[in-house]
Design an enzyme around this catalytic site. Sequence first.
Site, PDB file in Angstrom:
ATOM      1  N   ASN A 141       2.292   1.684   4.339  1.00 51.32           N
ATOM      2  CA  ASN A 141       2.546   0.281   4.926  1.00 51.32           C
ATOM      3  C   ASN A 141       2.031   0.178   6.555  1.00 51.32           C
ATOM      4  O   ASN A 141       3.035  -0.301   7.333  1.00 51.32           O
ATOM      5  CB  ASN A 141       4.146  -0.383   4.766  1.00 51.32           C
ATOM      6  CG  ASN A 141       4.396  -1.626   5.253  1.00 51.32           C
ATOM      7  OD1 ASN A 141       5.338  -1.952   5.637  1.00 51.32           O
ATOM      8  ND2 ASN A 141       3.173  -2.703   5.166  1.00 51.32           N
TER       9      ASN A 141
ATOM     10  N   ASP B 119      -8.278   4.123   1.642  1.00 51.43           N
ATOM     11  CA  ASP B 119      -7.142   4.438   2.317  1.00 51.43           C
ATOM     12  C   ASP B 119      -7.931   4.896   3.669  1.00 51.43           C
ATOM     13  O   ASP B 119      -8.201   6.167   3.849  1.00 51.43           O
ATOM     14  CB  ASP B 119      -6.238   5.356   1.865  1.00 51.43           C
ATOM     15  CG  ASP B 119      -4.876   5.488   2.632  1.00 51.43           C
ATOM     16  OD1 ASP B 119      -4.867   5.043   3.851  1.00 51.43           O
ATOM     17  OD2 ASP B 119      -3.820   5.870   2.058  1.00 51.43           O
TER      18      ASP B 119
ATOM     19  N   CYS C  89       1.060  -1.228   0.086  1.00 50.93           N
ATOM     20  CA  CYS C  89      -0.027   0.013  -0.130  1.00 50.93           C
ATOM     21  C   CYS C  89       0.957   1.220   0.101  1.00 50.93           C
ATOM     22  O   CYS C  89       2.001   0.991  -0.364  1.00 50.93           O
ATOM     23  CB  CYS C  89      -0.918  -0.004   1.009  1.00 50.93           C
ATOM     24  SG  CYS C  89      -0.151   0.162   2.833  1.00 50.93           S
TER      25      CYS C  89
ATOM     26  N   CYS D 202      -1.445   0.988   7.418  1.00 49.69           N
ATOM     27  CA  CYS D 202      -2.664   0.788   7.504  1.00 49.69           C
ATOM     28  C   CYS D 202      -3.192  -0.581   6.968  1.00 49.69           C
ATOM     29  O   CYS D 202      -3.634  -1.931   7.411  1.00 49.69           O
ATOM     30  CB  CYS D 202      -3.570   1.835   6.873  1.00 49.69           C
ATOM     31  SG  CYS D 202      -3.399   3.317   7.906  1.00 49.69           S
ATOM     32  N   ARG D 203      -3.221  -0.511   5.371  1.00 57.55           N
ATOM     33  CA  ARG D 203      -4.074  -1.761   4.788  1.00 57.55           C
ATOM     34  C   ARG D 203      -2.987  -2.882   4.622  1.00 57.55           C
ATOM     35  O   ARG D 203      -3.631  -4.022   4.745  1.00 57.55           O
ATOM     36  CB  ARG D 203      -4.408  -1.122   3.236  1.00 57.55           C
ATOM     37  CG  ARG D 203      -5.529   0.225   3.160  1.00 57.55           C
ATOM     38  CD  ARG D 203      -5.619   0.649   2.073  1.00 57.55           C
ATOM     39  NE  ARG D 203      -4.549   1.548   1.687  1.00 57.55           N
ATOM     40  CZ  ARG D 203      -4.192   2.273   0.650  1.00 57.55           C
ATOM     41  NH1 ARG D 203      -5.140   2.106  -0.327  1.00 57.55           N
ATOM     42  NH2 ARG D 203      -3.213   2.966   0.604  1.00 57.55           N
ATOM     43  N   SER D 204      -1.759  -2.817   4.147  1.00 52.30           N
ATOM     44  CA  SER D 204      -0.968  -3.859   3.554  1.00 52.30           C
ATOM     45  C   SER D 204      -0.611  -4.521   4.823  1.00 52.30           C
ATOM     46  O   SER D 204      -0.667  -5.877   4.750  1.00 52.30           O
ATOM     47  CB  SER D 204       0.169  -3.429   2.764  1.00 52.30           C
ATOM     48  OG  SER D 204       0.961  -2.654   3.360  1.00 52.30           O
TER      49      SER D 204
END
Length: 156
Positions: free
Chosen positions: A11, A125, A8, A13-15
């Site tokens: 690195n 995001d 993401c 939050c999402r990934s």
Amino acid sequence: MVKVLFVCLGNICRSPMAEAIFKDMVQKKGLDGKISVDSAGTGNWHVGEPPHEGTRNLLTEKNISFEGLKARQVVAGDLTEYDYVIGMDAKNIGDLQRMAGNVPVNHVARLMDYVSDSKMQDVPDPYFTGNFDEVYDLVSEGCRKLLEDIEAREKL
Ligand code: 4NP
């Protein structure tokens, strides 16, 4: 070993959420000796930091470990080192393709492309939306489908 990298922007939050969820799924299927999982960000702002509080809270609530996760930046070598490089949104994919240039790389795809009937193509995001629950739902579904695809493709 099949190597999977989630990517993401930051690195945090999402990934890392995808990494933790996917590792949990891999472990529950007894595939941890066959599939390795990592995550990285296209940006470098948060290198060395643990996941964002929103991601940590959600993973804690779902009883999924995020122990030892620390942000790092994607390097060009990741694109040949990892068999599956999975971005969270179209910008991540564009940045990865630019980074690859003309060098042949392994499989680069967007997570939600694995969910054929998904209403969303990008994982929004939560650093900007604040909606970590939405990310959890999308990422869980994407990871489930990605794992099914890898199991079939790699004959695991
Ligand atoms: P992520 O969210 O890509 O899901 O980790 C972000 C985290 C930090 C920033 C942007 C997005 N940032 O601009 O610092």
